[in-house]
Design an enzyme around this catalytic site. Structure first.
Site, PDB file in Angstrom:
ATOM      1  N   LYS A  32      -5.717  -3.852  27.001  1.00 24.58           N
ATOM      2  CA  LYS A  32      -7.020  -4.447  27.268  1.00 24.58           C
ATOM      3  C   LYS A  32      -6.873  -5.873  27.799  1.00 24.58           C
ATOM      4  O   LYS A  32      -7.493  -6.249  28.792  1.00 24.58           O
ATOM      5  CB  LYS A  32      -7.813  -4.446  25.952  1.00 24.58           C
ATOM      6  CG  LYS A  32      -9.277  -4.282  26.137  1.00 24.58           C
ATOM      7  CD  LYS A  32      -9.966  -4.127  24.800  1.00 24.58           C
ATOM      8  CE  LYS A  32      -9.996  -2.681  24.346  1.00 24.58           C
ATOM      9  NZ  LYS A  32     -10.512  -2.492  22.993  1.00 24.58           N
ATOM     10  N   ARG A 103     -11.792  -8.234  19.592  1.00 19.35           N
ATOM     11  CA  ARG A 103     -11.357  -6.827  19.672  1.00 19.35           C
ATOM     12  C   ARG A 103      -9.855  -6.743  19.601  1.00 19.35           C
ATOM     13  O   ARG A 103      -9.145  -7.658  19.984  1.00 19.35           O
ATOM     14  CB  ARG A 103     -11.726  -6.205  21.021  1.00 19.35           C
ATOM     15  CG  ARG A 103     -13.172  -6.085  21.316  1.00 19.35           C
ATOM     16  CD  ARG A 103     -13.334  -5.779  22.802  1.00 19.35           C
ATOM     17  NE  ARG A 103     -14.576  -6.290  23.301  1.00 19.35           N
ATOM     18  CZ  ARG A 103     -15.659  -5.555  23.450  1.00 19.35           C
ATOM     19  NH1 ARG A 103     -15.634  -4.292  23.161  1.00 19.35           N
ATOM     20  NH2 ARG A 103     -16.777  -6.090  23.882  1.00 19.35           N
ATOM     21  N   GLY A 112     -10.644   4.090  18.856  1.00 14.80           N
ATOM     22  CA  GLY A 112     -11.168   4.117  17.501  1.00 14.80           C
ATOM     23  C   GLY A 112     -10.190   3.682  16.430  1.00 14.80           C
ATOM     24  O   GLY A 112     -10.544   3.567  15.270  1.00 14.80           O
ATOM     25  N   MET A 114      -8.510   0.788  16.187  1.00 18.03           N
ATOM     26  CA  MET A 114      -8.562  -0.610  15.817  1.00 18.03           C
ATOM     27  C   MET A 114     -10.032  -1.054  15.812  1.00 18.03           C
ATOM     28  O   MET A 114     -10.887  -0.384  16.324  1.00 18.03           O
ATOM     29  CB  MET A 114      -7.760  -1.438  16.813  1.00 18.03           C
ATOM     30  CG  MET A 114      -6.402  -0.859  17.110  1.00 18.03           C
ATOM     31  SD  MET A 114      -5.349  -0.785  15.667  1.00 18.03           S
ATOM     32  CE  MET A 114      -4.839  -2.471  15.635  1.00 18.03           C
ATOM     33  N   ARG A 376      -9.721   0.649  32.089  1.00 19.43           N
ATOM     34  CA  ARG A 376      -8.404   1.179  31.691  1.00 19.43           C
ATOM     35  C   ARG A 376      -8.230   2.533  32.345  1.00 19.43           C
ATOM     36  O   ARG A 376      -9.211   3.153  32.766  1.00 19.43           O
ATOM     37  CB  ARG A 376      -8.291   1.282  30.176  1.00 19.43           C
ATOM     38  CG  ARG A 376      -9.386   2.131  29.583  1.00 19.43           C
ATOM     39  CD  ARG A 376      -9.346   2.080  28.075  1.00 19.43           C
ATOM     40  NE  ARG A 376     -10.525   2.773  27.556  1.00 19.43           N
ATOM     41  CZ  ARG A 376     -10.923   2.746  26.309  1.00 19.43           C
ATOM     42  NH1 ARG A 376     -10.248   2.068  25.434  1.00 19.43           N
ATOM     43  NH2 ARG A 376     -11.979   3.410  25.916  1.00 19.43           N
ATOM     44  N   HIS A 490     -17.336   8.860  20.199  1.00 20.94           N
ATOM     45  CA  HIS A 490     -16.009   8.913  19.586  1.00 20.94           C
ATOM     46  C   HIS A 490     -15.450  10.331  19.645  1.00 20.94           C
ATOM     47  O   HIS A 490     -14.315  10.566  20.057  1.00 20.94           O
ATOM     48  CB  HIS A 490     -16.107   8.430  18.132  1.00 20.94           C
ATOM     49  CG  HIS A 490     -14.812   8.506  17.399  1.00 20.94           C
ATOM     50  ND1 HIS A 490     -14.468   9.588  16.626  1.00 20.94           N
ATOM     51  CD2 HIS A 490     -13.757   7.660  17.370  1.00 20.94           C
ATOM     52  CE1 HIS A 490     -13.260   9.386  16.140  1.00 20.94           C
ATOM     53  NE2 HIS A 490     -12.812   8.224  16.565  1.00 20.94           N
ATOM     54  N   SER A 798      25.687  28.067  25.858  1.00 18.82           N
ATOM     55  CA  SER A 798      24.260  27.802  25.683  1.00 18.82           C
ATOM     56  C   SER A 798      24.083  27.113  24.334  1.00 18.82           C
ATOM     57  O   SER A 798      24.443  27.673  23.287  1.00 18.82           O
ATOM     58  CB  SER A 798      23.466  29.115  25.720  1.00 18.82           C
ATOM     59  OG  SER A 798      22.116  28.848  25.460  1.00 18.82           O
ATOM     60  N   ASP A 803      20.252  25.747  15.309  1.00 19.89           N
ATOM     61  CA  ASP A 803      21.333  25.788  14.328  1.00 19.89           C
ATOM     62  C   ASP A 803      22.199  24.537  14.389  1.00 19.89           C
ATOM     63  O   ASP A 803      22.641  24.032  13.358  1.00 19.89           O
ATOM     64  CB  ASP A 803      22.201  27.030  14.562  1.00 19.89           C
ATOM     65  CG  ASP A 803      21.642  28.227  13.823  1.00 19.89           C
ATOM     66  OD1 ASP A 803      21.331  28.074  12.628  1.00 19.89           O
ATOM     67  OD2 ASP A 803      21.486  29.294  14.440  1.00 19.89           O
ATOM     68  N   CYS A 865      19.093  26.734  24.594  1.00 21.44           N
ATOM     69  CA  CYS A 865      18.082  27.745  24.293  1.00 21.44           C
ATOM     70  C   CYS A 865      17.424  27.518  22.938  1.00 21.44           C
ATOM     71  O   CYS A 865      16.651  28.335  22.469  1.00 21.44           O
ATOM     72  CB  CYS A 865      18.652  29.148  24.415  1.00 21.44           C
ATOM     73  SG  CYS A 865      19.958  29.478  23.214  1.00 21.44           S
ATOM     74  N   TYR A 885      20.646  24.533  33.084  1.00 22.19           N
ATOM     75  CA  TYR A 885      19.313  25.087  32.832  1.00 22.19           C
ATOM     76  C   TYR A 885      18.822  24.770  31.425  1.00 22.19           C
ATOM     77  O   TYR A 885      19.616  24.419  30.539  1.00 22.19           O
ATOM     78  CB  TYR A 885      19.295  26.608  33.054  1.00 22.19           C
ATOM     79  CG  TYR A 885      20.061  27.396  32.010  1.00 22.19           C
ATOM     80  CD1 TYR A 885      19.451  27.830  30.840  1.00 22.19           C
ATOM     81  CD2 TYR A 885      21.412  27.705  32.200  1.00 22.19           C
ATOM     82  CE1 TYR A 885      20.158  28.546  29.886  1.00 22.19           C
ATOM     83  CE2 TYR A 885      22.121  28.423  31.260  1.00 22.19           C
ATOM     84  CZ  TYR A 885      21.491  28.837  30.093  1.00 22.19           C
ATOM     85  OH  TYR A 885      22.188  29.530  29.152  1.00 22.19           O
TER      86      TYR A 885
HETATM   87  C1  PEP Z   1      19.443  28.167  17.969  1.00 19.12           C
HETATM   88  O1  PEP Z   1      20.059  28.178  16.914  1.00 19.12           O
HETATM   89  O2  PEP Z   1      19.122  27.139  18.584  1.00 19.12           O
HETATM   90  C2  PEP Z   1      19.013  29.432  18.583  1.00 19.12           C
HETATM   91  C3  PEP Z   1      18.425  29.460  19.756  1.00 19.12           C
HETATM   92  O3  PEP Z   1      19.190  30.550  17.837  1.00 19.12           O
HETATM   93  P1  PEP Z   1      18.223  30.994  16.634  1.00 19.12           P
HETATM   94  O4  PEP Z   1      17.050  30.102  16.649  1.00 19.12           O
HETATM   95  O5  PEP Z   1      17.900  32.405  16.882  1.00 19.12           O
HETATM   96  O6  PEP Z   1      19.129  30.797  15.453  1.00 19.12           O
HETATM   97 MG    MG Z   2      20.941  30.030  16.261  1.00 21.30          MG
END
Ligand code: PEP
Ligand code: MG
Length: 908
Positions: A32, A103, A112, A114, A376, A490, A798, A803, A865, A885
């Site tokens: 502000k 303000r 909202g 502050m 803003r 609000h 991957s 885990d 993954c 990826y």
């Molecule tokens: C992981 O461990 O990140 C994974 C993709 O396998 P899961 O979640 O099935 O253990």
């Molecule tokens: Mg796993």
């Protein structure tokens, strides 16, 4: 990076087309303050004032009040002097008093969160000066009673005694209205307002034990410190947590000369947007009220009027108001004050061009003079965010890089969520009409209090109006309805910010908090009753109304295309079924990074064979059961490969501990014993045998395949036969077979041998081949450390960061809910590491694993993954590490595509 201190000032002044600061000083002056300075610099008429820096707030938190006041007092006094000169009035003067506003303003807007105090400087003496100067006794007393009301609640902490109670001041006001038999605040006489002032002061003294402060300087310091204190209030802390903003940012304090929108029929106040914050449409829009102060528009006590003629006509159509009536009762500012409108229109153009983004502005007209109070970058829905960025790009106001960076990837989520099924909507009964405050569709059970939003799985929060205390509950609820308030109330602003469907200002709703009822059109709804709301039209509907998937706009497709032009990483999906694979494909996934095969075994027709396999005592018995599973697995893979039309598909071998598949309840154990013609006791013994103290660290992952190689054999056979069958259909799949939870190179080598051996047999039998590769998940810390060894044999890595996070922190994925919330609250952790990748710790292992892997296997394909594959900041990290990826759940694919583009863009 902006440096915080560049001239040792604690206080920066602005006004009169000059300023000490500029827009580049957001970190120091808050959003502000920086904007006020910038506006003043470019010739926008802002009321003069000054900003106390965010650094002072941090010093206040560290050193306490006395040290800070002593240090900044001379600068504050000098700055007040400069306002006095510009406005020709004196702070604390009885004849010609200067009134000011105080303000908060952090570096990002926290709606909202502050607190604000207006009309500061008023007391029993200075009010006489205000009356003399304005000749408007009513206005003066009205300002005074508003000031006491605000100051007492914000600075002195006077609040309703319980949530069912009204605000104590509102109670006094209602009581007086009843006594005087009037309905509107505007009907109060001067005497009434004077009575209110005395009654207000009385209740302040009674409730707080302290008299209301009369000295303007005491008032000013009280307000400044209250702003600093509010940085550490519960609401602000919650908002910071929700958005991941650090605590040490602090807030600035903005002190500014008051200008008044309530000085008669030639005065007014309003809020406007340079584009539509709901849809992104390029139309100037907003709301205003004649003879009112800013909070009247936001608090929604009166129904605001539209600024533009077009907006006014659209609004009237929705509210079913005839043109005649609209013109007379609710004229637009464009019709009522054409000159002022023209000026405002010019400023909004100037500001949008200057800031190159949609602006959210507040303005006040004081006796025919227009003042811009603030501007803003406007909060917007996900749909508006995409449209505005793409439109500004087309208009040549911003380039592709800026357009992409304007996208908050997480917000795309809103666009991908359900809308009402048009057919179901046709039959739905509209029970009331409000304003389309935040688009989307929601259906749920009524709750009346924000802290009870969790009562139902799907709740709709129904309030007369919302306040900052309600934000947490608003976030939990599926949708929000208010009886009062406009498009800038609000409720509306917060809902749009968090992408929640909201209908505001549904005046026909009669809400009774005590009885927990909602009455409308002769029908009484109770807590727990179902209603549906349409945040795009403002309709409130009876009961449950079916929802369906949304259709994506042209701008969305343009954004995706633009993202792909810049992204370097591929975006794959985690999908276990052909349906998931198809959704992900439609969102642009270019492969599957993880198919968890175990999910397929839980279906009713398979679980029996799976259990038979697990309970078998001999290899022969296991092989027999696996034989039954083979055709089912094969057809599953065929479905997935077909849906992916030749894009790469990574299939992971069986991963979870076997005890997850066996029945733990007596009845199902009995059933299984009968099915398999074995005794109940042998089922029980086997189940007990499978029980583990730490199943997550137990007999799972490749430990299954290494102890029961026949499982790996069956799965490999199913994968490759499916690929061979698809080849006949003309779809060339190159399956990527992935071994889970490897920790030593030998674990991988032995599994790979089983896979290759099985492949050889399958190809020989089928007299045909397909290309396949064998890689591993990187899920154990040890695997990342010996990645160079593993990579000699693996075709790809991957990272299974679910885990890997579990094992690096030593936090159980299943039990962390017991302590993580407390860790977050106490600041032991900044974020949930299962949601946002811990770059500092787990990240090191990912870097080491990738580097070492590529040392022995140049060009090794590396991806992720775990859940982090669809989380924008984690995607950014993956780019930095040089991954090929990311893979995430289907609905997060568009988010990951934009995040990948941003990561690539911002790397250079
Ligand atoms: C992981 O461990 O990140 C994974 C993709 O396998 P899961 O979640 O099935 O253990
Ligand atoms: Mg796993």
């Amino acid at each position: 990076m902006e440096t915080l201190i560049d001239n040792n000032l604690s206080v920066y002044t602005f006004g009169n087309k000059k300023a000490d600061g500029s827009r580049k000083m957001k970190n120091l002056l808050g959003g502000k303050g920086a904007n006020l300075a910038e506006m003043s610099r470019i010739g926008i008429p802002v009321p003069p004032g000054f900003t106390i820096t965010t650094e002072v707030c941090t010093q206040y938190n560290e050193e306490g009040k006395d040290a800070v006041i002593a240090r900044i007092e001379p600068e504050v006094r000098a700055a007040i002097n400069s306002i006095e000169e510009t406005m020709g009035a004196m702070f604390g003067d009885d004849d010609n008093p200067l009134l000011i506003s105080v303000r908060s303003g952090a570096r990002v807007s926290m709606p909202g969160m502050m607190d604000t105090v207006l009309n500061l400087g008023l007391n029993d003496e200075s009010i006489k000066g205000v009356i003399k100067m304005t000749g408007n006794e009513r206005f003066a007393w009205d300002s005074y009673r508003r000031f006491i009301q605000m100051y007492s609640s914000v600075v002195m902490g006077l609040k309703p005694e319980s949530k069912e109670d009204l605000d104590p001041f509102e109670e006094i006001i209602d009581h007086l209205k009843d006594k005087r038999r009037i309905e509107q605040d505007t009907q109060f006489t001067v005497q009434d307002l004077q009575d209110l002032v005395y009654d207000f002061k009385d209740i302040v003294k009674k409730r707080t034990g302290k008299p209301f402060p009369t000295n303007p300087w005491d008032q000013l310091w009280g307000a400044i410190l209250a702003v600093f204190d509010s940085w550490n209030g519960d609401r602000a802390i919650y908002y910071r947590k929700m958005h991941g903003y650090p605590e040490d940012w602090g807030t600035a304090v903005n002190v500014q000369a008051m200008v008044f929108g309530n000085m008669g029929e030639d005065s007014g106040t309003g809020v406007c947007f340079t584009r539509d914050a709901g849809t992104g449409e390029n139309v100037f829009n907003g709301e205003y009220l004649i003879n009112a102060q800013g909070e009247d528009v936001v608090a929604g006590v009166r129904t605001p009027q539209q600024i533009t003629l077009l907006g006014s006509q659209r609004w009237a159509k929705l509210a079913q108001i005839e043109e005649e009536e609209r013109k007379e009762k609710y004229p637009s500012l464009e019709e009522l004050m054409p000159e002022i409108y023209k000026e405002l229109f010019e400023y909004q153009n100037k500001l949008e061009t200057h800031y190159q983004d949609m602006q959210d502005m507040e303005f006040t007209i004081q006796q025919g003079k227009l003042w811009i109070l603030q501007t803003r970058n406007g909060k917007r829905t996900g749909a508006a965010m995409v449209k505005i960025a793409m439109d500004l790009l087309k208009e040549g106001l911003i380039d592709e890089k800026i357009a992409l960076n304007r996208i908050e990837p997480r917000k795309l989520d809103e666009l991908l969520h359900p809308i009402f099924d048009p057919e179901a909507l046709e039959d739905a009964e509209v029970v009331a009409q409000g304003l389309p405050a935040s688009p989307g569709a929601a259906t749920g059970q009524i709750v009346f209090f924000a802290d009870e939003a969790e009562k139902y799985k799907n709740s709709i929060l129904v309030r007369i109006e919302t306040s900052p205390e309600d934000v947490e509950g608003m976030n939990i609820a599926k949708g929000i309805v208010t009886a009062r308030g406009g498009m800038t109330s609000h409720a509306a602003v917060v809902a749009r910010g968090i992408g929640k469907c909201c209908v505001s200002g549904a005046g026909a709703l009669k809400i009774n908090y005590k009885n927990r009822t909602l009455t409308v059109g002769g029908h009484e709804y109770h807590e727990g009753d179902w209603i549906s709301i349409n945040g795009s039209t403002g309709n409130i509907l009876e009961g449950k109304v079916a929802t369906k998937e949304p259709e994506l706009s042209g701008e969305f497709a343009e954004l995706m295309k633009l993202s792909d032009a810049y992204a370097q990483m591929e975006v794959r999906t985690n999908a276990d079924t052909p349906k998931d694979a198809e959704i992900a494909r439609s969102f642009g996934a270019t492969g599957i990074g993880l198919t968890r095969t175990e999910h397929m075994f839980f279906e009713v027709d398979r679980i029996k064979a799976m259990r038979e396999m697990i309970l078998a005592d001999t290899i022969k018995g296991r092989k027999q059961a696996l034989k039954e599973l083979l055709p089912m697995q094969r057809s599953d893979f065929e479905g997935i490969f077909r849906a992916m039309k030749g894009y790469p598909v990574t299939v992971r071998l069986l991963d979870p501990p076997l005890h997850e598949f066996v029945p733990h309840q007596l009845a199902t154990q009995k059933e299984l014993a009968e099915d398999l013609h074995i005794s109940l006791s042998s089922v029980k013994t086997k189940v007990a045998e499978l029980e583990e103290f730490n199943p997550m660290l137990g007999h799972r992952g490749c430990r299954l395949g290494n102890t029961y190689p026949e499982i790996t054999e069956m799965q490999t056979q199913a994968i490759l036969e499916a690929a061979l069958n698809l080849k006949k259909e003309g779809i060339n799949t190159k399956p990527e077979i992935m071994v889970p939870l490897v920790g030593t190179v030998e674990e991988f080598i032995q599994q790979k041998a089983v896979i290759d051996q099985t492949a050889e047999e399958v190809f020989k039998r089928r007299k045909d081949t397909v290309e396949y590769s064998v890689g591993t998940m990187m899920e154990t810390p040890r695997a990342t450390l010996v990645a160079d060894e593993i990579a000699k044999y693996a075709d790809f890595f991957s990272f299974g960061t679910n885990d890997l996070t579990q094992m690096t922190f030593g936090y159980s994925r299943d039990d962390s809910g017991k302590f993580l919330p407390i860790y977050l609250q106490k600041g032991i952790l900044k974020a949930d590491p299962f949601e946002i990748l811990d770059q500092e710790g787990v990240g090191q292992l990912i870097e080491i694993g990738t580097q070492r892997g590529r040392e022995s296997h140049p060009g090794l394909k590396v991806g992720i993954c775990g859940e982090h594959g669809g989380e924008p900041s984690s995607v950014g990290f993956c780019q930095k590490v040089g991954m090929n990826y990311v893979s995430c759940s289907p609905f997060r694919v568009p988010i990951a595509r934009v995040a990948a583009a941003q990561a690539a863009l911002n790397e250079n």
